[in-house]
Design an enzyme around this catalytic site. Structure first.
Site: not given
Ligand code: NAD
Length: 694
Positions: A105, A125
């Site tokens: 990210e 995740e």
């Protein structure tokens, strides 16, 4: 100024360097450092562009999981990434190692990405029951399109640099010195006067009109009960349908829901538990291990063949011994067929099939086993046969060879006593199919040496298993609990439930199948034969006859006879309720004077599950399992207990041990059955208001 991130300049390029071993996790210090060094770089007039890089083995590899559950300390990662994306100077991420989760990210907040050829990037995740919560679900679809983003975010698997380049996640792949490569790339951008490239300003590509609905459908079966994969889809959908800022808000909301969900708590528990089981309490970390470079398996039946495949798959040569040529040939042929089937599905090349087959050496002679490091016995479940085998092994095996048994029900201490080296004997209880199921219950005998335990626990990992150390008792941990549940399921039907109802309750809890579909799969004759043996040996204490005995005696053995508790159509594993079985059950009830009553789903759940919780507590008290997490990992990897419920004992804590204890006591009073006698540990924890994990 943070110590874990530093800023310097290389010619006209500013370098922001993260140094927070071991994996540059994005803890508070790193976030703060990334922010302050960016500001320093922006203020540095000499710097025309900025490169972000990780020192040591990787680009930031994700969030700092030690921060989970703690109050958030600023700056928040999405804000840091936002600052990077808003930078007026070009920012280039230089990626090596594994840029996962928050790491990727951060890279997506940069204008360009350069990766080392060995690097991997991903958003895993979902595997912890979460979603990428720092813009990953909003930026990745803008970069690679919605479908590719869904595959990465919902699947959670990392992609290699080469694929990342093809997908457009990275802009260049370099080999050799990453910093040199990234600096060169940055200089060229500066020379070319390349424009800023903020991902949030890109348009999202949507390929199919009903992409999200059809994606949801495609994962519905496999991801039943999980929350995160479906939230991931919603987040990516928001990237397509909403402006960036609103999409980010939606991502936050969805992330927040997952963070407090019981599913994610359970998945995180399993993640840690799986790592923790490898550490055996009381066994020093530096316990020496014996070398294992070769193996042998005795018996080429259902289990022996699968066990041998595990070794071949790990590149460890393995001999496989049978008494008769015919049985040996049959066993080897089944192994080959298994490999060929995998090759047909494209998961092995023909060359790999041959390599693995070449590692499996058939033999009829014990004298061939003199040099192997470990032997696993998987012959008939009969003490006399085991005795003969272990005496032979004791005769031929070299000193220090590990002698393991795959027995499911026999006493490992007794088996060890057939040798003059009980310290080298241990149980390695594989689950069927042995080449597929990940669980390995390693059974420590009274005399098993520490280095044998350490070696076998490590060997479990090498052959792709999750090894859990347990002690000697009937059925060890998994089957001991399972048998109590199965008996309860049978009893519930005696009292008036029907088999399909019982199965549905446990399927709905998240098991891959109910108790009766499971016994049909395993074959009902196995349990029947064990019960008959017990009835012959010890009529006083033997299990009472029940309606499943009648089924077996009527030729209904399970899937293999296309008839068990349920009916099966040819080539179809779907259980179909059977009118014939209903009649057999009704007749059994009548003959035994059992008055039926309506049994509720709630009672089925309580009796099938609480009986296992109570047994689990006894197992802990007796030290058969060292910790609740050992029991939970066994249920997840051996019996398909839903990961999003964390294991039988983790689940029990969520229900509340007081609730469970009260019911267990009630059932005990009503039935007088020993199985319902509350385990002292359960009673103690319930009365103290605690859980297994508190
Ligand atoms: P199986 O009947 O399929 O295979 C046993 C094999 O051992 C046969 O091929 C037989 O020819 C061979 N054999 C018998 N005596 C032998 C001897 N003296 N020397 C060499 N080979 C001999 O049985 P299985 O299901 O593979 O079970 C084997 C062991 O694994 C048992 O102890 C069983 O309790 C245990 N186990 C079975 C399962 C399961 O689901 N089937 C699961 C876990 C453990």
């Amino acid at each position: 100024m943070s110590e874990v991130v530093s800023y310097r300049r290389e010619g006209e390029i500013g370098v922001i360097s993260v140094n927070y071993p071991p994996v540059n996790a994005l803890g508070q210090g790193v976030r703060e450092g990334l922010q302050s060094c960016l500001r320093e770089g922006l203020a540095d007039d000499q710097a025309k562009a900025l490169v972000v890089i990780g020192e040591g083995r990787t680009f930031p590899a994700g969030a700092d999981i030690r921060e989970f559950g703690k109050p958030p300390a600023g700056p928040a990662l999405p804000d840091v990434i936002n600052e990077y994306e808003s930078s007026e100077k070009l920012v280039i991420a230089a990626i090596h190692g594994t840029a996962l989760g928050g790491g990727l990210e951060v890279a997506l907040g940069c204008d360009y990405r350069v990766a080392l050829d060995s690097a991997k990037v991903g958003l895993p995740e979902v595997k912890l029951g979460l979603l990428p919560g720092a813009g990953g679900t909003q930026r990745l679809p803008r970069l690679v399109g919605a479908k590719a983003a869904l595959d990465m975010i919902v699947g959670g698997n990392p992609v290699k640099a080469k694929n990342a380049l093809e997908m457009g996640i990275v802009d260049d792949v370099v080999s050799g010195d990453l910093l040199e490569g990234a600096l060169a790339y940055a200089r060229k951008l500066v020379a070319d006067k390349a424009p800023l490239r903020r991902i949030r300003d890109l348009d999202v590509q949507t390929e199919e009109a009903d992409l999200f609905a059809s994606y949801e459908k495609s994962i519905a079966r496999k991801q039943r009960g999980f929350k995160a994969p479906f939230h991931c889809i919603k987040a990516v959908q928001a990237a397509v349908e909403l402006p960036f800022e609103e999409g980010m808000k939606r991502e936050r909301e969805l992330f927040g829901e997952l963070l407090v969900s019981s599913e994610s708590a359970a998945q995180r528990h399993v993640f840690f538990a799986e790592r923790e089981v490898a550490k055996v309490p009381g066994l020093p970390k530096d316990t020496p291990k014996r070398d294992v470079n070769s193996a042998a398996v005795i018996g080429a039946g259902t289990m022996g063949g699968g066990i041998a495949m595990n070794f071949a798959n790990a590149g460890i040569p393995v001999k496989i011994l049978e008494v008769k040529e015919e049985a040996l040939e049959k066993g080897i042929a089944i192994i080959r067929k298994n490999y060929e089937n995998t090759a047909k599905k494209g998961r092995l090349t023909q060359e790999q099939v041959e390599q693995r087959m070449a590692l499996i050496q058939p033999t009829l002679s014990y004298d061939d086993l003199g040099d192997v490091d470990v032997v696993i016995e998987a012959v008939f479940e009969n003490m006399d046969v085991k005795e003969a085998v272990f005496k032979e092994l004791d005769r031929v095996c070299k000193p220090g060879a590990i002698l393991a048994t795959n027995t499911s029900t026999l006493d490992v201490n007794r088996i060890a006593s057939f040798t003059k080296r009980p310290q080298d004997v241990i149980g390695m209880h594989f689950f069927s199919p042995a080449n597929v199921m990940k669980l390995l219950e390693n059974v420590r005998g009274e005399k098993t040496a520490d280095d044998v335990i350490a070696t076998v626990m490590d060997l479990s990992r090498r052959i792709g298993k999750v090894g859990v150390l347990v002690g000697v008792c009937h059925g060890f941990v998994g089957n001991r609990m399972l048998h109590k549940r199965q008996a309860e399921a049978v009893q519930l039907v005696n009292e008036g439930a029907n088999p399909a109802q019982v199965d549905k309750v446990l399927f709905d809890l998240g098991f891959p199948m109910g108790p009766f579909a499971m016994s049909d799969l395993a074959g009902m004759d196995v349990g029947y034969r064990i019960r008959e043996e017990l009835r012959k040996e010890n009529p006083e204490n033997a299990p009472a006859r029940n309606w499943t005995d009648e089924l077996v005696e009527n030729g209904r053995m399970g899937q293999k006879t296309q008839a068990g508790v349920f009916d099966y159509k040819e080539g179809d594993r779907t259980p179909v309720p059977s009118a014939e079985v209903d009649k057999i059950i009704a007749k059994f009830r009548e003959e035994n004077g059992i008055a039926t009553r309506e049994v509720t789903d709630q009672e089925i759940l309580e009796r099938c599950m609480y009986v296992m919780v109570n047994e689990g507590a006894k197992i802990l008290e007796e030290g058969i399992a060292a910790r609740p997490l050992d029991v939970d990992v066994i249920w997840i990897y051996g019996y398909g207990f839903p990961v999003y419920r964390g294991g039988v004992l983790f689940w029990a804590d969520q229900v509340g041990l007081k609730t469970i204890y009260d019911k267990v006591s009630q059932f005990h009073q009503e039935t007088g059955d020993d199985v319902w006698k509350p385990a002292p540990l359960l009673e103690k924890l319930a009365k103290e208001g605690k859980g297994f994990y508190s």
